[in-house]
Design a protein around this motif. Sequence first.
Motif, mmCIF file in Angstrom:
data_model
loop_
_atom_site.group_PDB
_atom_site.id
_atom_site.type_symbol
_atom_site.label_atom_id
_atom_site.label_comp_id
_atom_site.label_asym_id
_atom_site.label_seq_id
_atom_site.Cartn_x
_atom_site.Cartn_y
_atom_site.Cartn_z
ATOM 1 N N SER A 54 50.360 -35.910 21.804
ATOM 2 C CA SER A 54 51.627 -36.141 22.319
ATOM 3 C C SER A 54 52.586 -35.743 21.159
ATOM 4 N N GLN A 55 53.642 -35.218 21.567
ATOM 5 C CA GLN A 55 54.450 -34.363 20.501
ATOM 6 C C GLN A 55 56.109 -34.706 20.786
ATOM 7 N N ARG A 56 56.676 -35.373 19.880
ATOM 8 C CA ARG A 56 58.018 -35.392 19.866
ATOM 9 C C ARG A 56 59.052 -34.194 19.480
ATOM 10 N N THR A 57 59.952 -34.092 20.279
ATOM 11 C CA THR A 57 60.678 -32.924 20.102
ATOM 12 C C THR A 57 62.308 -33.146 19.640
ATOM 13 N N VAL A 91 56.801 -22.818 26.123
ATOM 14 C CA VAL A 91 57.459 -23.648 27.041
ATOM 15 C C VAL A 91 58.742 -24.168 26.601
ATOM 16 N N MET A 92 59.751 -24.249 27.530
ATOM 17 C CA MET A 92 61.171 -24.686 27.155
ATOM 18 C C MET A 92 61.209 -26.362 27.679
ATOM 19 N N VAL A 93 61.766 -27.236 26.651
ATOM 20 C CA VAL A 93 61.801 -28.349 26.926
ATOM 21 C C VAL A 93 63.517 -28.643 27.199
ATOM 22 N N GLN A 94 63.684 -29.178 28.625
ATOM 23 C CA GLN A 94 65.071 -29.216 28.851
ATOM 24 C C GLN A 94 65.517 -30.763 29.047
ATOM 25 N N ALA A 95 66.607 -30.921 28.735
ATOM 26 C CA ALA A 95 67.243 -32.603 28.794
ATOM 27 C C ALA A 95 68.676 -32.485 29.430
ATOM 28 N N THR A 151 79.307 -47.152 32.896
ATOM 29 C CA THR A 151 78.335 -47.764 34.120
ATOM 30 C C THR A 151 76.974 -47.205 33.855
ATOM 31 N N GLY A 152 76.747 -46.548 33.125
ATOM 32 C CA GLY A 152 75.130 -45.774 33.105
ATOM 33 C C GLY A 152 75.300 -44.636 33.376
ATOM 34 N N CYS A 153 73.951 -44.001 33.297
ATOM 35 C CA CYS A 153 74.133 -42.262 33.585
ATOM 36 C C CYS A 153 72.481 -42.101 33.927
ATOM 37 N N PHE A 154 72.137 -40.802 34.150
ATOM 38 C CA PHE A 154 71.123 -40.167 34.496
ATOM 39 C C PHE A 154 70.743 -39.248 33.477
ATOM 40 N N VAL A 155 69.237 -39.204 33.152
ATOM 41 C CA VAL A 155 68.616 -38.281 32.177
ATOM 42 C C VAL A 155 67.558 -37.476 32.793
ATOM 43 N N LEU A 156 67.779 -36.323 33.056
ATOM 44 C CA LEU A 156 66.719 -35.518 33.914
ATOM 45 C C LEU A 156 65.946 -34.771 32.702
ATOM 46 N N LEU A 157 64.724 -34.824 32.785
ATOM 47 C CA LEU A 157 63.954 -33.955 31.664
ATOM 48 C C LEU A 157 62.947 -32.993 32.587
ATOM 49 N N LYS A 158 62.940 -31.846 31.998
ATOM 50 C CA LYS A 158 61.978 -30.832 32.590
ATOM 51 C C LYS A 158 61.300 -29.875 31.486
ATOM 52 N N LEU A 159 60.084 -29.614 31.769
ATOM 53 C CA LEU A 159 59.187 -28.738 30.886
ATOM 54 C C LEU A 159 59.027 -27.470 31.951
ATOM 55 N N LEU A 160 59.620 -26.295 31.356
ATOM 56 C CA LEU A 160 59.334 -25.089 32.108
ATOM 57 C C LEU A 160 58.622 -23.929 31.347
ATOM 58 N N PHE A 215 62.407 -24.453 22.533
ATOM 59 C CA PHE A 215 61.169 -23.840 23.048
ATOM 60 C C PHE A 215 60.283 -24.468 22.068
ATOM 61 N N THR A 216 58.654 -24.747 22.561
ATOM 62 C CA THR A 216 57.925 -25.403 21.704
ATOM 63 C C THR A 216 56.428 -25.021 22.257
ATOM 64 N N GLU A 217 55.390 -25.645 21.639
ATOM 65 C CA GLU A 217 54.216 -25.402 22.127
ATOM 66 C C GLU A 217 53.629 -26.833 22.021
#
Length: 870
Positions: free
Chosen positions: A722-725, A694-698, A739-748, A714-716
């Motif tokens: 639980s697993q830190r990447t 799987v792909m970890v995407q930030a 002013t701040g921001c957005f963080v979008l995380l996806k697991l693909l 990429f990871t498994e």
Amino acid sequence: MKNYLILFFLLAGVKLTAQQRYELNSGWACKAITEEFRKGEQLSLESTALNGWMPATVPGTVLTTLLNNKKVPDPFYGMNNKLIKDVYDTGNAHYTYWFVKSFEQTAKGDEQVWLKLRGVNYKCDIYLNGKRVNLKTHEGMHLRQQYNITSLLAPNGKNRLALLVQPPDFPGAANGGQGGDGTIAKGLTTPYTAGWDWIQPIRDRNTGIWDKVFVEKTGGLNLENPHVVTLVPGKRLPSGKQEPALIRTSCEIENALNKTVSGYLQYSLEGKVVKAAVQLKAGEKKLVKLPDFQLQNPRLWWPNGYGEHPLYTISFTFVDAAGKLADKESVQFGVREISTRWNERTRSRENLVNGQKIFIKGGNWIISDAMLRFSDERYDAEVRYHREMNLNLIRIWGGAIIERPEFYQACDKYGMLVFQDFWFSGDCNGKWQDPLKKDDQWTRRQYPDDHGLVLTAAADQIKMIRNHPSLAFWCGGNEITPPDDILYPLKEKILPELDGTRYFFDYSNSNDMSYNFLGGNGDGPYTIQDPKSFWSFRTYPYNSEVGSVGVGDYASLKRFIPEGNMAPPQNGQQPDSVWAYHKYIPYDHHIEPYGKAKDARDFAMKAQLVNYEQYRALMEGFSSRMWDWYTGTIIWKTQNPWTAMRGQMYDYYLDPNACLYGLRKGSAPLHIMMNPLDSMVTIVNNGLGVVRNVMVQASLYDMEGKLQQQIQAFTEIAASTSQRTFPVNEGLKKLDAKTGCFVLLKLLDATQKVLSENLYWMPAPDGKYTGLQHMKTAKLNVSSRKAGKGQLEVLLNNDAAGPVAFFNRVALVNTATGERILPAFCSDNYFTILPGGEKSMSIEFPEQGNTPLSIEVYGWNLKSQLFPIN
């Protein structure tokens, strides 16, 4: 073998008409004893006129009947409850009522007719056709009643039933304490009705025929309390062929005839018949154990998030030596085995189902409706909401009831484990010194007064619900054990004999559940917390109660707060009287970073941001340290049985707030998240299998929604861990400088399908959400279509040139009235759509016939709009 086959085919040819059961749930009438001076013998005669009697709600309480007849205002609205007389002030006679019901029933030959009452609060005398049915007054809310009324039936089949129902002997003073002055706990009833920190007093203390009433016709024998135990040896997986499971069964049989009866008790499962020969003397009642049955390749029942929840149904039947069916009793059950063990690392109880350890993500439950207005539909909706939150356990708090079979049926269906308390609470039962209590601690420690009644009721209620696969644990009481002469018979004799398969906790926050190395009571806290604290502060390793907030959105508030009281609470100021009466917990400085609330609507919207972040962070923090710090947690609380403003993921009217969706996100079985302490992207896998390739995407976006940085790896992820990447802190330092921001995380996965997605909104360095406060107005394109009966699919698009559409809520409404259709189960809500992005979601709801429906969409920077359904 020949005789066996003859009996089998005899049974197959018998019409199963020996048993008839129906509910007496309409056509009741009632009158206060202060207005009716005739006796039960006269009132239970069909010839006696009932002029001036009110239609009664049964099952229901006196207060429900008064409300339905417009004799009192809705106690859940505004401060109407103060306008209703309290039983402590009026005396018990004010809420003592006669309930009368006519029904048609006859019996011929060996037929027997039984009257069954599943719950009366608190005392009752029963009459039928001019005769007393129960020679001794029934006492106890939590105790079923059964009477053979065959000899009392009218020859012409026209019968009248009359019940005199009295309130608890000690209703208690509703003086603002937990359970009022505590004396309500002297009886076997619900102490919350004298008031608690989450509810105002229920004025009649729920006096009435509060649960179902049945009439049942059998043959000469009556089958009762069938019991099914399933044993699943070894460590199993949800998929693949299963090794056999053992099915162990028994049933009570009562011979109501004046003669000896011989025959067979039996059931069939997977095409095979299991039977035991039985002989009963006249009037005899016995427990019959059937031979164990080995079920091949069983379909195993799993908790939510771990597998499916299939159910089996068998019918116990008694067929006499002549092949005549005497009675039949059906039972639904699931095949699973629940066990526990001590986790030395966390120093807490670790729970297993079918040999697999289950990380507990639970919610505390009080009761479905504070006035006991239960329904199958409401139970199903409430339990489904817990499933929708990705929880796997519901704890039934000890100040209410042993939940009803219909509740457990919903939990069986949705895969919710249940942690069931008995009827004790530290507040009423003497755990603490309390100036609001009438009696001292040692006196309260012996509540209820009749310990024998408690043990009788416990045995009865255990039999009522023990077949449900969802029932996982018994607990002696909320934050305190029962008195010793109740505790030890319960744990050493009654439970081993009547159940024997479930772990018993002496009390809800005992060291046997979770080692209390922090001191204090072993649960909580109950206030809004800094989301970082859920990741940084190591609390009780299996916390039975933690959580707080739950104010609904503006549509929810309007349902019970008068317009004149719609004043937004301000930091440090006393809230409006109605808000305070409905137990508002201050949001104080947690609202301020989003800007001072302009009005109640603005406050409610900002409260949803706090709600979402609070419960997402709670479950993310606990899950990140599964099996290291924690074996589980149970939120206080996930539902409200009246219109309170705290501890709820949805309101009394079944309308979800952002708590539900934040919790749903944070509790997902496979979930990607960001540690707020070090910005480390972390993945939790609650499943029983490894997630590979799987792909970890930030992705980091500025406040305009422009992509500034993207990190991928990429990871498994191993099962149940639980697993830190990788961290994203360097990118955040650059983006949140203003002013701040957005963080979008996806697991693909390998096909680039999104397995998990999670979006965080980050404040400026000063902790304020300056960027959110200055966002441009967004506009979404919304389309929807019917996808089936009671099903919609909704698609929302954000123009590429537009701003971020932040924190959007979708609701299904009646086009003509604007009222929301409830309950509505949305696949997601309170979501954000970036420029050029889209969001697809589904909605399931009760079929509305020809009612015109629309989709309402509004958000942080999106004006409310209605969209037609295509």
